[in-house]
Design a protein around this motif. Structure first.
Motif, PDB file in Angstrom:
ATOM      1  N   LYS A  85      -2.918 -10.578  -0.188  1.00  0.00           N
ATOM      2  CA  LYS A  85      -2.109 -10.047   0.914  1.00  0.00           C
ATOM      3  C   LYS A  85      -2.141  -8.531   0.930  1.00  0.00           C
ATOM      4  CE  LYS A  85       2.577 -10.153   2.833  1.00  0.00           C
ATOM      5  NZ  LYS A  85       3.948 -10.705   2.672  1.00  0.00           N
ATOM      6  N   LYS A  86      -1.980  -7.905  -0.245  1.00  0.00           N
ATOM      7  CA  LYS A  86      -1.999  -6.450  -0.334  1.00  0.00           C
ATOM      8  C   LYS A  86      -3.361  -5.892   0.085  1.00  0.00           C
ATOM      9  CE  LYS A  86       1.550  -5.958  -3.903  1.00  0.00           C
ATOM     10  NZ  LYS A  86       1.854  -5.493  -5.288  1.00  0.00           N
ATOM     11  N   ALA A  87      -4.436  -6.601  -0.289  1.00  0.00           N
ATOM     12  CA  ALA A  87      -5.781  -6.151   0.076  1.00  0.00           C
ATOM     13  C   ALA A  87      -5.971  -6.210   1.587  1.00  0.00           C
ATOM     14  CB  ALA A  87      -6.824  -7.022  -0.628  1.00  0.00           C
ATOM     15  N   VAL A  88      -5.470  -7.265   2.212  1.00  0.00           N
ATOM     16  CA  VAL A  88      -5.572  -7.395   3.672  1.00  0.00           C
ATOM     17  C   VAL A  88      -4.781  -6.291   4.355  1.00  0.00           C
ATOM     18  CG1 VAL A  88      -4.905  -8.829   5.642  1.00  0.00           C
ATOM     19  CG2 VAL A  88      -6.019  -9.873   3.663  1.00  0.00           C
ATOM     20  N   MET A  89      -3.585  -6.015   3.877  1.00  0.00           N
ATOM     21  CA  MET A  89      -2.755  -4.958   4.469  1.00  0.00           C
ATOM     22  C   MET A  89      -3.436  -3.602   4.337  1.00  0.00           C
ATOM     23  SD  MET A  89       1.077  -6.146   3.254  1.00  0.00           S
ATOM     24  CE  MET A  89       1.928  -4.905   4.237  1.00  0.00           C
ATOM     25  N   ALA A  90      -4.072  -3.352   3.203  1.00  0.00           N
ATOM     26  CA  ALA A  90      -4.771  -2.080   3.001  1.00  0.00           C
ATOM     27  C   ALA A  90      -5.940  -1.950   3.974  1.00  0.00           C
ATOM     28  CB  ALA A  90      -5.268  -1.979   1.564  1.00  0.00           C
ATOM     29  N   ASP A  91      -6.678  -3.051   4.177  1.00  0.00           N
ATOM     30  CA  ASP A  91      -7.810  -3.024   5.107  1.00  0.00           C
ATOM     31  C   ASP A  91      -7.343  -2.777   6.539  1.00  0.00           C
ATOM     32  OD1 ASP A  91      -9.566  -3.458   3.069  1.00  0.00           O
ATOM     33  OD2 ASP A  91      -9.727  -5.623   3.392  1.00  0.00           O
ATOM     34  N   ILE A  92      -6.209  -3.354   6.892  1.00  0.00           N
ATOM     35  CA  ILE A  92      -5.666  -3.161   8.247  1.00  0.00           C
ATOM     36  C   ILE A  92      -5.265  -1.705   8.461  1.00  0.00           C
ATOM     37  CG2 ILE A  92      -3.749  -3.744   9.784  1.00  0.00           C
ATOM     38  CD1 ILE A  92      -3.809  -6.562   8.587  1.00  0.00           C
ATOM     39  N   LYS A  93      -4.627  -1.105   7.442  1.00  0.00           N
ATOM     40  CA  LYS A  93      -4.222   0.302   7.553  1.00  0.00           C
ATOM     41  C   LYS A  93      -5.437   1.218   7.679  1.00  0.00           C
ATOM     42  CE  LYS A  93       0.154  -0.249   5.070  1.00  0.00           C
ATOM     43  NZ  LYS A  93       0.920   0.101   3.848  1.00  0.00           N
ATOM     44  N   GLU A  94      -6.520   0.861   6.990  1.00  0.00           N
ATOM     45  CA  GLU A  94      -7.734   1.681   7.033  1.00  0.00           C
ATOM     46  C   GLU A  94      -8.489   1.525   8.355  1.00  0.00           C
ATOM     47  OE1 GLU A  94      -8.957   3.908   4.945  1.00  0.00           O
ATOM     48  OE2 GLU A  94      -7.205   3.724   3.629  1.00  0.00           O
ATOM     49  N   ALA A  95      -8.162   0.471   9.107  1.00  0.00           N
ATOM     50  CA  ALA A  95      -8.903   0.196  10.349  1.00  0.00           C
ATOM     51  C   ALA A  95      -8.556   1.168  11.473  1.00  0.00           C
ATOM     52  CB  ALA A  95      -8.630  -1.235  10.803  1.00  0.00           C
ATOM     53  N   GLY A  96      -7.448   1.898  11.316  1.00  0.00           N
ATOM     54  CA  GLY A  96      -7.094   2.897  12.330  1.00  0.00           C
ATOM     55  C   GLY A  96      -6.447   2.334  13.575  1.00  0.00           C
ATOM     56  N   LEU A  97      -5.830   1.155  13.469  1.00  0.00           N
ATOM     57  CA  LEU A  97      -5.136   0.591  14.625  1.00  0.00           C
ATOM     58  C   LEU A  97      -3.919   1.457  14.980  1.00  0.00           C
ATOM     59  CD1 LEU A  97      -5.190  -3.236  13.779  1.00  0.00           C
ATOM     60  CD2 LEU A  97      -6.838  -1.891  15.105  1.00  0.00           C
ATOM     61  N   LYS A  98      -3.538   1.415  16.250  1.00  0.00           N
ATOM     62  CA  LYS A  98      -2.441   2.254  16.732  1.00  0.00           C
ATOM     63  C   LYS A  98      -1.177   1.434  16.947  1.00  0.00           C
ATOM     64  CE  LYS A  98      -5.034   5.891  16.805  1.00  0.00           C
ATOM     65  NZ  LYS A  98      -4.833   6.951  15.792  1.00  0.00           N
TER      66      LYS A  98
END
Length: 206
Positions: A119-132
């Motif tokens: 879960k933490k890895a997925v959240m980190a990837d989402i934050k790195e994706a640059g979504l607004k």
């Protein structure tokens, strides 16, 4: 001015009534009585004192700048202005990151993961994706999660598969661990087992 006309009259100089208005007008343009004179002088003295005070204040202020390099002052002002702008920008960034994290936590609340680390890895990837973030919602989050599942679904629990396994467990072991194959059961219990699992081979319990 009326008092001046009366004073002239006391000295034998009498001004005709039809000329008094013209005389008063002419006198008012060039002469003032003592009250008017004192009022004008008082105003001038007040103005003088005000400007004197301002001059003294300005002089004291200028003394405070003695020995200071104007270019150094400008440099320091620019430095502090930049620090203030950076501090404001950093505060805005921290608030945005906090709001983004809260929104992401809320969005993933009902989603199952294979582990807390996943879960933490997925959240980190989402934050790195640059979504607004807009109006409390993360734009494009669902599309990104679907792409992540297609690329590597190991972090996510397949709820459909999980449900199928649970259903399979129910049908393959309806009798419970207390009735292993080869155990002789009563006709009533055998019928109950068959009703619970129509595909059950009851011959092993006869």
């Amino acid at each position: 001015m009326q008092k001046l006309i009366e004073t002239l009259k006391s000295f034998g100089i009498e001004i005709p009534a039809d000329k008094q208005a013209d005389v008063k007008k002419a006198l008012s343009e060039h002469y003032k009585n003592i009250a008017e004179h004192n009022k004008t002088v008082s105003k001038l003295e007040t103005d003088r004192d005000t400007w004197k005070e301002k001059a003294e204040t300005a002089e004291e202020t200028l003394k405070g700048f003695e020995g200071i390099d104007p270019s150094q002052v400008q440099t320091e002002l620019a430095t502090w202005k930049k620090k203030a702008e950076d501090a404001e920008e950093n505060a805005k960034k921290q608030l945005y990151e906090r709001d983004f994290a809260d929104a992401l936590k809320s969005e993933l609340e009902n989603m199952k993961f294979t582990s807390e680390a996943a879960k933490k890895a997925v959240m980190a990837d989402i934050k790195e994706a640059g979504l607004k973030l807009k109006d409390g919602k993360i734009l494009g989050l669902n599309d990104l999660i679907n792409q992540m599942k297609e690329k590597d679904a190991s972090a996510f629990v397949d709820e459909a598969q999980e449900q199928a396994q649970q259903n399979k467990a129910v049908f393959t072991n309806p009798r419970g661990p207390q009735t292993p194959p080869g155990t002789k059961v009563s006709p009533a219990q055998l019928m109950k087992m068959k009703n619970e699992n129509p595909n059950l081979d009851i011959s092993q319990y006869i």
